[in-house]
Scaffold this motif. Structure first.
Motif, PDB file in Angstrom:
ATOM      1  N   ASN A 206       7.700  -3.030  10.167  1.00 36.97           N
ATOM      2  CA  ASN A 206       8.186  -1.624  10.951  1.00 36.97           C
ATOM      3  C   ASN A 206       9.957  -1.477  10.676  1.00 36.97           C
ATOM      4  O   ASN A 206      10.560  -0.610  11.342  1.00 36.97           O
ATOM      5  CB  ASN A 206       7.939  -1.726  12.437  1.00 36.97           C
TER       6      ASN A 206
ATOM      7  N   TYR B  51       0.808  -1.170   0.081  1.00 36.92           N
ATOM      8  CA  TYR B  51      -0.065   0.023  -0.112  1.00 36.92           C
ATOM      9  C   TYR B  51       0.984   1.394  -0.216  1.00 36.92           C
ATOM     10  O   TYR B  51       2.333   1.145   0.199  1.00 36.92           O
ATOM     11  CB  TYR B  51      -0.947  -0.054   1.264  1.00 36.92           C
TER      12      TYR B  51
ATOM     13  N   GLY C   6       2.327  -5.823   8.306  1.00 32.58           N
ATOM     14  CA  GLY C   6       2.777  -4.693   8.552  1.00 32.58           C
ATOM     15  C   GLY C   6       4.116  -4.855   8.824  1.00 32.58           C
ATOM     16  O   GLY C   6       4.886  -5.823   9.528  1.00 32.58           O
TER      17      GLY C   6
ATOM     18  N   GLU D 147       2.475   6.018   3.067  1.00 32.66           N
ATOM     19  CA  GLU D 147       2.212   7.021   4.281  1.00 32.66           C
ATOM     20  C   GLU D 147       1.962   6.576   5.539  1.00 32.66           C
ATOM     21  O   GLU D 147       2.125   6.973   6.472  1.00 32.66           O
ATOM     22  CB  GLU D 147       0.686   7.805   3.632  1.00 32.66           C
ATOM     23  N   ARG D 148       1.469   5.415   5.570  1.00 36.46           N
ATOM     24  CA  ARG D 148       1.230   4.763   6.954  1.00 36.46           C
ATOM     25  C   ARG D 148       2.602   4.110   7.622  1.00 36.46           C
ATOM     26  O   ARG D 148       3.459   3.467   6.715  1.00 36.46           O
ATOM     27  CB  ARG D 148       0.218   3.688   6.907  1.00 36.46           C
ATOM     28  N   THR D 149       2.574   3.988   8.620  1.00 34.58           N
ATOM     29  CA  THR D 149       3.522   3.386   9.584  1.00 34.58           C
ATOM     30  C   THR D 149       2.801   2.420  10.612  1.00 34.58           C
ATOM     31  O   THR D 149       1.832   2.982  11.167  1.00 34.58           O
ATOM     32  CB  THR D 149       4.449   4.473  10.378  1.00 34.58           C
TER      33      THR D 149
ATOM     34  N   GLN E 106       2.240  -1.171   5.189  1.00 30.05           N
ATOM     35  CA  GLN E 106       1.644  -2.305   5.051  1.00 30.05           C
ATOM     36  C   GLN E 106       1.434  -3.016   3.880  1.00 30.05           C
ATOM     37  O   GLN E 106       1.637  -2.268   2.607  1.00 30.05           O
ATOM     38  CB  GLN E 106       0.156  -1.673   5.365  1.00 30.05           C
TER      39      GLN E 106
ATOM     40  N   ALA F  34      -5.287   2.559   2.130  1.00 25.27           N
ATOM     41  CA  ALA F  34      -5.149   1.886   3.179  1.00 25.27           C
ATOM     42  C   ALA F  34      -6.045   0.453   2.881  1.00 25.27           C
ATOM     43  O   ALA F  34      -7.014   0.707   2.351  1.00 25.27           O
ATOM     44  CB  ALA F  34      -5.671   2.358   4.386  1.00 25.27           C
TER      45      ALA F  34
END
Length: 522
Positions: free
Chosen positions: A349, A267, A347, A270-272, A275, A395
């Motif tokens: 990290n 995806y 996810g 922008e997301r943490t 994903q 998302a």
């Protein structure tokens, strides 16, 4: 020939039965035999194979490959129901479609009394910038809108039976059938029922014809040899760049190596944490040495798994740090169904994986490994999910569901004393009510041995059916309950002690009474 009570009226004269409506067993057997001997023997080839497979001056018959639903059409003049389309072996039936009526009119005009035809039921228009596909045919089949019944077209591909003649043996002389198809169904592709588009061409013309056909949104070509019964299907091969996030290892052909790669798409970044959407495992397209090499590459990148996953044989999926980008080839992308159970969303990290849940995702049709993209480094832009969704999805839309309680239906514990310590091996089989996104059966296996480098090892397997769960459990027991292990959780029968004659509570053994003599009657 068909059970009319199984048909559900949709609109006008159109009625539909999803399965089991064909009652003529002979008709079904002939159709099934055709599928086995003809349709299922089509050879898939790639565009790159054209120049090596067909000489420039060779003569072949090329026809358009439609992306619809393959059906058989039975016609018999002067019956109450003259024509219907059906599938074999399911017995799915459609009657009353305008395209079927048009074909019946054409057959009667040419004097046909009976015929069994092979055809493709398809939708000719485009939707959302793409040509309609088989999923659209399925949706339209259930529609009650009159306009949807009008959308269907029939491309007639072959004549199986005609007026008492069995024509299945004419696959090596298909030009005879091709001519007959034109007479029976007509050659105008703008009509609702017609012979498949195409014609006899030279091998040198195939690349250009294929390019023109697919650029117009059609699925591909069917190519028949004119001198022998060989049929190939040619479709564009999609290329998808995907991240390698895991692998399965095991034995193959006397070697040990990677058996399949778990791949995923990203995806937007922008997301943490970042994903990634699981795309699925790919196990074909590798040479033997490739499998050995991949195991060496990936073994040093292993990290903890965010959840237990396994292949169909129960081998665990090993997760790795995302670093490698591979090109996957596939025949097509299948859209995610509205009721799809979903694929895993992970996810990352930077150091460990997490499991976010499940989300519906398109899947690849017949994916194979293409190549390692050594020219690409892993990044969200390099392995974008939009390659299969055709649009950016910011998302994942996780499937919100509460799983039913898992009930333990089988539990067995085995122990063995090893060097003064007790080794324990435990099997647990759980069952829950079937629900979207969850396997109804879960098989857990734990193996504890204090003297090992890794004292506790656990395996989790999943099954859709009770029989599959039992087979997995049986295999785990056969492979792991080795010599010296004994069942430790079963009920133990208490020993029955003999009565102690010296005990005060012991009852004396009753003496047997002598039988009374009968006094004879006076």
């Amino acid at each position: 020939m068909i059970d009319l009570s199984r048909l559900t009226k949709k609109t006008g004269d159109y009625a539909f039965a999803p399965r089991g409506a064909v009652t003529d067993r002979v008709l079904l057997e002939v159709a099934e035999q055709y599928e086995t001997e003809v349709s299922n023997r089509f050879i898939p080839i790639k565009p790159a194979d054209l120049s090596t497979r067909y000489a420039p001056d060779s003569r072949v018959l090329e026809t358009t490959k439609y992306d619809g639903e393959g059906v058989f059409v039975y016609f018999e003049a002067k019956r109450d129901l003259e024509i219907f389309a059906f599938n074999a072996p399911s017995g799915r039936v459609r009657v009353g479609l305008p395209c079927l009526k048009e074909l019946a009119t054409t057959l009667k005009a040419r004097g046909t009394k009976r015929a069994l035809l092979r055809a493709e039921l398809y939708l000719r228009e485009t939707m959302d910038g793409r040509r309609c596909a088989s999923a659209d045919v399925t949706r339209a089949s259930y529609s009650t809108q009159p306009a949807d019944a009008e959308r269907f077209h029939l491309a007639v591909l072959d004549v199986v039976m005609h007026d008492g003649r069995d024509l299945r043996a004419h696959q090596s002389d298909f030009l005879t059938i091709w001519k007959l198809l034109g007479e029976l169904a007509g050659t105008d592709p703008t009509r609702q029922a017609h012979r498949a588009e195409g014609g006899a061409v030279a091998g040198a013309d195939l690349p250009k014809i294929f390019s023109e056909t697919t650029s117009g949104g059609l699925e591909g070509l069917v190519i028949r040899r004119l001198d022998r019964p060989e049929v190939c299907k040619l479709k564009p091969r999609l290329a998808i760049d995907s991240a390698v996030v895991g692998f399965v290892e095991g034995d193959f052909e006397g070697n040990y190596g990677m058996l399949s790669l778990l791949t995923a798409l990203a995806y937007p970044a922008e997301r943490t944490p970042l994903q990634l959407q699981s795309l699925g495992r790919v196990g074909s397209g590798f040479a033997d040495q490739d499998r050995v090499d991949w195991l060496g590459r990936l073994s040093t990148l292993r990290v903890d798994a965010p959840l237990a996953m396994s292949d169909s044989d129960g081998r665990p999926v090993r997760f790795v740090r995302p670093g490698f980008v591979v090109e996957l080839e596939a025949e097509d992308v299948v859209s995610a169904d509205e009721d799809a159970s979903g694929q895993q969303v992970f996810g990352w990290n930077g150091s460990r994986w997490s499991f976010a849940g499940l989300a519906a995702c398109p899947r690849l049709l017949l994916p194979t490994f293409g190549r390692l993209r050594a020219d690409k480094e892993f990044s969200p832009q390099a392995v974008r999910l939009a390659q299969v969704t055709r649009r950016e999805i910011p998302a994942p839309e996780l499937i919100n569901r509460t799983l039913p309680v898992l009930e333990v239906v089988r539990r067995e514990v085995y122990t063995k004393e090893v060097k003064g310590a007790v080794a324990v091996r435990k099997l647990v089989v759980g069952h829950r009510t079937a629900t979207a996104g969850a396997f109804p059966y879960v098989v857990f296996w734990t193996d504890f041995s204090a003297g090992r480098k890794t004292p506790l090892e656990a395996t989790t397997l999943f099954a859709h059916t009770e029989a599959r769960a039992e087979a997995l459990a049986k295999r785990l027991l056969e492979e792991n309950v080795t010599k010296g292990f004994a069942r430790a959780d079963g009920p133990k029968a208490a020993p029955v002690a003999a009565p102690d004659p010296s005990s005060e509570s012991a009852e004396p053994t009753p003496k047997k009474r002598a039988p009374r003599k009968k006094t004879p009657a006076p």
